[in-house]
Design a protein around this motif. Structure first.
Motif, PDB file in Angstrom:
ATOM      1  N   SER A 127       4.910  61.948 108.512  1.00 28.98           N
ATOM      2  CA  SER A 127       4.850  61.910 107.301  1.00 28.98           C
ATOM      3  C   SER A 127       3.581  62.478 106.474  1.00 28.98           C
ATOM      4  CB  SER A 127       3.925  60.798 107.334  1.00 28.98           C
ATOM      5  OG  SER A 127       3.276  60.132 107.928  1.00 28.98           O
ATOM      6  N   ALA A 128       3.166  63.550 107.724  1.00 25.04           N
ATOM      7  CA  ALA A 128       1.750  64.123 106.729  1.00 25.04           C
ATOM      8  C   ALA A 128       2.398  65.439 106.163  1.00 25.04           C
ATOM      9  CB  ALA A 128       0.939  65.069 108.387  1.00 25.04           C
ATOM     10  N   ALA A 129       3.991  65.515 106.255  1.00 28.99           N
ATOM     11  CA  ALA A 129       4.486  66.864 106.029  1.00 28.99           C
ATOM     12  C   ALA A 129       5.296  66.538 104.402  1.00 28.99           C
ATOM     13  CB  ALA A 129       5.011  67.578 106.983  1.00 28.99           C
ATOM     14  N   TRP A 130       5.693  64.893 104.258  1.00 32.26           N
ATOM     15  CA  TRP A 130       6.654  64.161 103.313  1.00 32.26           C
ATOM     16  C   TRP A 130       5.715  64.364 101.767  1.00 32.26           C
ATOM     17  CZ3 TRP A 130       6.994  58.494 104.574  1.00 32.26           C
ATOM     18  CH2 TRP A 130       7.966  58.907 105.485  1.00 32.26           C
ATOM     19  N   SER A 131       6.610  65.448 100.808  1.00 32.26           N
ATOM     20  CA  SER A 131       6.156  66.253  99.476  1.00 32.26           C
ATOM     21  C   SER A 131       5.877  64.421  98.471  1.00 32.26           C
ATOM     22  CB  SER A 131       7.846  66.338  99.215  1.00 32.26           C
ATOM     23  OG  SER A 131       9.117  65.713  99.166  1.00 32.26           O
ATOM     24  N   LYS A 132       5.882  64.636  97.893  1.00 32.62           N
ATOM     25  CA  LYS A 132       5.512  63.671  97.182  1.00 32.62           C
ATOM     26  C   LYS A 132       6.775  63.248  96.640  1.00 32.62           C
ATOM     27  CE  LYS A 132       3.192  63.207  92.396  1.00 32.62           C
ATOM     28  NZ  LYS A 132       2.179  63.918  91.535  1.00 32.62           N
ATOM     29  N   ARG A 133       8.008  63.334  96.359  1.00 38.06           N
ATOM     30  CA  ARG A 133       9.116  63.575  96.001  1.00 38.06           C
ATOM     31  C   ARG A 133       8.942  62.151  97.317  1.00 38.06           C
ATOM     32  NH1 ARG A 133      13.287  64.033  97.520  1.00 38.06           N
ATOM     33  NH2 ARG A 133      12.875  66.437  98.103  1.00 38.06           N
ATOM     34  N   GLU A 134       9.199  62.468  98.052  1.00 43.91           N
ATOM     35  CA  GLU A 134       9.709  61.747  99.147  1.00 43.91           C
ATOM     36  C   GLU A 134       8.896  60.956  99.733  1.00 43.91           C
ATOM     37  OE1 GLU A 134      11.055  64.905 103.005  1.00 43.91           O
ATOM     38  OE2 GLU A 134       9.213  65.377 102.075  1.00 43.91           O
ATOM     39  N   ARG A 135       7.510  60.607  99.318  1.00 42.55           N
ATOM     40  CA  ARG A 135       6.875  59.879  99.354  1.00 42.55           C
ATOM     41  C   ARG A 135       7.057  58.205  98.090  1.00 42.55           C
ATOM     42  NH1 ARG A 135       1.790  60.947 101.830  1.00 42.55           N
ATOM     43  NH2 ARG A 135       2.181  63.074 102.841  1.00 42.55           N
ATOM     44  N   ARG A 136       7.408  58.951  97.279  1.00 40.97           N
ATOM     45  CA  ARG A 136       7.771  58.044  96.106  1.00 40.97           C
ATOM     46  C   ARG A 136       8.817  57.520  96.341  1.00 40.97           C
ATOM     47  NH1 ARG A 136       9.032  61.819  92.235  1.00 40.97           N
ATOM     48  NH2 ARG A 136      10.871  62.129  92.366  1.00 40.97           N
ATOM     49  N   VAL A 146      -1.646  60.396  94.199  1.00 43.60           N
ATOM     50  CA  VAL A 146      -0.984  59.484  95.787  1.00 43.60           C
ATOM     51  C   VAL A 146      -0.419  58.542  95.386  1.00 43.60           C
ATOM     52  CG1 VAL A 146      -1.831  58.449  98.155  1.00 43.60           C
ATOM     53  CG2 VAL A 146      -3.167  60.461  96.974  1.00 43.60           C
ATOM     54  N   PRO A 147       0.962  58.541  94.948  1.00 42.15           N
ATOM     55  CA  PRO A 147       2.135  57.288  94.980  1.00 42.15           C
ATOM     56  C   PRO A 147       1.315  55.958  95.405  1.00 42.15           C
ATOM     57  CG  PRO A 147       3.630  59.521  95.270  1.00 42.15           C
ATOM     58  CD  PRO A 147       1.580  59.799  95.764  1.00 42.15           C
ATOM     59  N   VAL A 148       1.327  54.973  94.660  1.00 45.75           N
ATOM     60  CA  VAL A 148       1.410  53.890  94.735  1.00 45.75           C
ATOM     61  C   VAL A 148       1.714  52.671  94.456  1.00 45.75           C
ATOM     62  CG1 VAL A 148      -1.277  53.019  93.515  1.00 45.75           C
ATOM     63  CG2 VAL A 148      -0.518  52.067  95.657  1.00 45.75           C
ATOM     64  N   ILE A 149       2.110  51.424  95.033  1.00 41.45           N
ATOM     65  CA  ILE A 149       2.401  50.307  94.458  1.00 41.45           C
ATOM     66  C   ILE A 149       1.474  49.578  94.962  1.00 41.45           C
ATOM     67  CG2 ILE A 149       4.567  50.556  94.975  1.00 41.45           C
ATOM     68  CD1 ILE A 149       4.904  49.775  97.161  1.00 41.45           C
ATOM     69  N   ARG A 150       1.455  48.756  93.819  1.00 45.18           N
ATOM     70  CA  ARG A 150       0.480  46.974  93.395  1.00 45.18           C
ATOM     71  C   ARG A 150       1.492  46.386  93.717  1.00 45.18           C
ATOM     72  NH1 ARG A 150      -4.931  46.980  90.706  1.00 45.18           N
ATOM     73  NH2 ARG A 150      -5.245  47.972  91.943  1.00 45.18           N
ATOM     74  N   LEU A 151       0.739  45.343  94.653  1.00 41.87           N
ATOM     75  CA  LEU A 151       1.823  43.934  94.861  1.00 41.87           C
ATOM     76  C   LEU A 151       0.662  42.636  94.933  1.00 41.87           C
ATOM     77  CD1 LEU A 151       3.185  45.173  98.342  1.00 41.87           C
ATOM     78  CD2 LEU A 151       4.512  44.936  95.904  1.00 41.87           C
ATOM     79  N   HIS A 152       1.538  41.925  94.593  1.00 44.12           N
ATOM     80  CA  HIS A 152       0.207  40.476  94.232  1.00 44.12           C
ATOM     81  C   HIS A 152       1.059  39.357  95.187  1.00 44.12           C
ATOM     82  CE1 HIS A 152      -1.436  41.055  90.312  1.00 44.12           C
ATOM     83  NE2 HIS A 152      -1.785  42.171  90.645  1.00 44.12           N
ATOM     84  N   TRP A 153       0.558  38.968  96.103  1.00 44.75           N
ATOM     85  CA  TRP A 153       1.112  37.933  97.581  1.00 44.75           C
ATOM     86  C   TRP A 153       0.561  36.409  96.831  1.00 44.75           C
ATOM     87  CZ3 TRP A 153      -0.567  35.745 101.614  1.00 44.75           C
ATOM     88  CH2 TRP A 153       0.455  34.872 102.779  1.00 44.75           C
ATOM     89  N   ARG A 154       1.292  35.643  96.714  1.00 44.34           N
ATOM     90  CA  ARG A 154       0.153  34.285  97.187  1.00 44.34           C
ATOM     91  C   ARG A 154       2.100  32.809  97.219  1.00 44.34           C
ATOM     92  NH1 ARG A 154      -1.053  33.053  90.669  1.00 44.34           N
ATOM     93  NH2 ARG A 154      -2.002  34.304  91.331  1.00 44.34           N
ATOM     94  N   PRO A 155       1.221  32.350  98.567  1.00 51.02           N
ATOM     95  CA  PRO A 155       2.611  31.437  99.132  1.00 51.02           C
ATOM     96  C   PRO A 155       2.936  30.537  97.912  1.00 51.02           C
ATOM     97  CG  PRO A 155       0.636  31.665 100.207  1.00 51.02           C
ATOM     98  CD  PRO A 155       0.105  32.523  99.053  1.00 51.02           C
ATOM     99  N   LYS A 156       3.603  30.564  98.264  1.00 56.04           N
ATOM    100  CA  LYS A 156       4.402  29.063  97.160  1.00 56.04           C
ATOM    101  C   LYS A 156       4.623  27.796  97.849  1.00 56.04           C
ATOM    102  CE  LYS A 156       7.578  32.361  94.499  1.00 56.04           C
ATOM    103  NZ  LYS A 156       8.414  32.605  93.471  1.00 56.04           N
ATOM    104  N   ASN A 157       4.180  26.622  96.941  1.00 59.25           N
ATOM    105  CA  ASN A 157       4.166  25.223  96.982  1.00 59.25           C
ATOM    106  C   ASN A 157       3.418  24.957  98.080  1.00 59.25           C
ATOM    107  OD1 ASN A 157       6.382  25.243  95.124  1.00 59.25           O
ATOM    108  ND2 ASN A 157       7.731  26.070  96.779  1.00 59.25           N
ATOM    109  N   LYS A 158       2.177  25.458  98.160  1.00 58.75           N
ATOM    110  CA  LYS A 158       1.363  25.124  99.398  1.00 58.75           C
ATOM    111  C   LYS A 158       0.006  24.238  98.671  1.00 58.75           C
ATOM    112  CE  LYS A 158       3.112  27.518 102.780  1.00 58.75           C
ATOM    113  NZ  LYS A 158       3.959  27.123 103.794  1.00 58.75           N
TER     114      LYS A 158
END
Length: 120
Positions: free
Chosen positions: A27-36, A66-78
């Motif tokens: 992964s150190a050698a991955w291009s920006k496209r491969e990371r995306r 540095v491509p990134v995704i932002r996730l939101h996590w909230r357990p349901k029905n607790k």
């Protein structure tokens, strides 16, 4: 996967996000496209498999250095005890996910060591 940021430094606040880097062979050698593309594949998998678990894709930032995704996590029905009776009343846990190599987060480890030595 590897933690980075404030959780790796051992300095998170109650409102801190969780920074995670995905590492893999070469992964150190991955291009920006491969990371995306890796993050896009992860988004596809999350859409198909994680809706019932309360995970949603809040934002994708593929054009950044540095491509990134932002996730939101909230357990349901607790149910909860206390003033907030439902988990839905709490803010979601925010996870920022990127792709990199094992050298990512070295600075975080150094900060953690410096802070630990300063306490002792």
């Amino acid at each position: 996967m590897k933690l980075q940021g404030s959780y790796e430094q051992r300095t998170p606040l109650h409102c801190s996000d969780l920074d995670i880097v995905i590492v893999g062979p070469g992964s150190a050698a991955w291009s920006k496209r491969e990371r995306r593309e890796t993050l896009q594949d992860l988004c596809d998998w999350i859409r198909k498999n994680c809706k019932k678990e309360g995970v949603r894709i809040a934002q994708t930032i593929y054009g950044a250095n540095v491509p990134v995704i932002r996730l939101h996590w909230r357990p349901k029905n607790k149910s909860l005890k206390g003033p907030r009776k439902r988990i839905q009343d709490l803010p979601p846990l925010v996870l920022d996910v990127s792709v990199g190599d094992l050298s990512r987060g070295v600075c975080d480890a150094n900060v953690r060591k410096i802070l630990a030595s300063d306490i002792n």
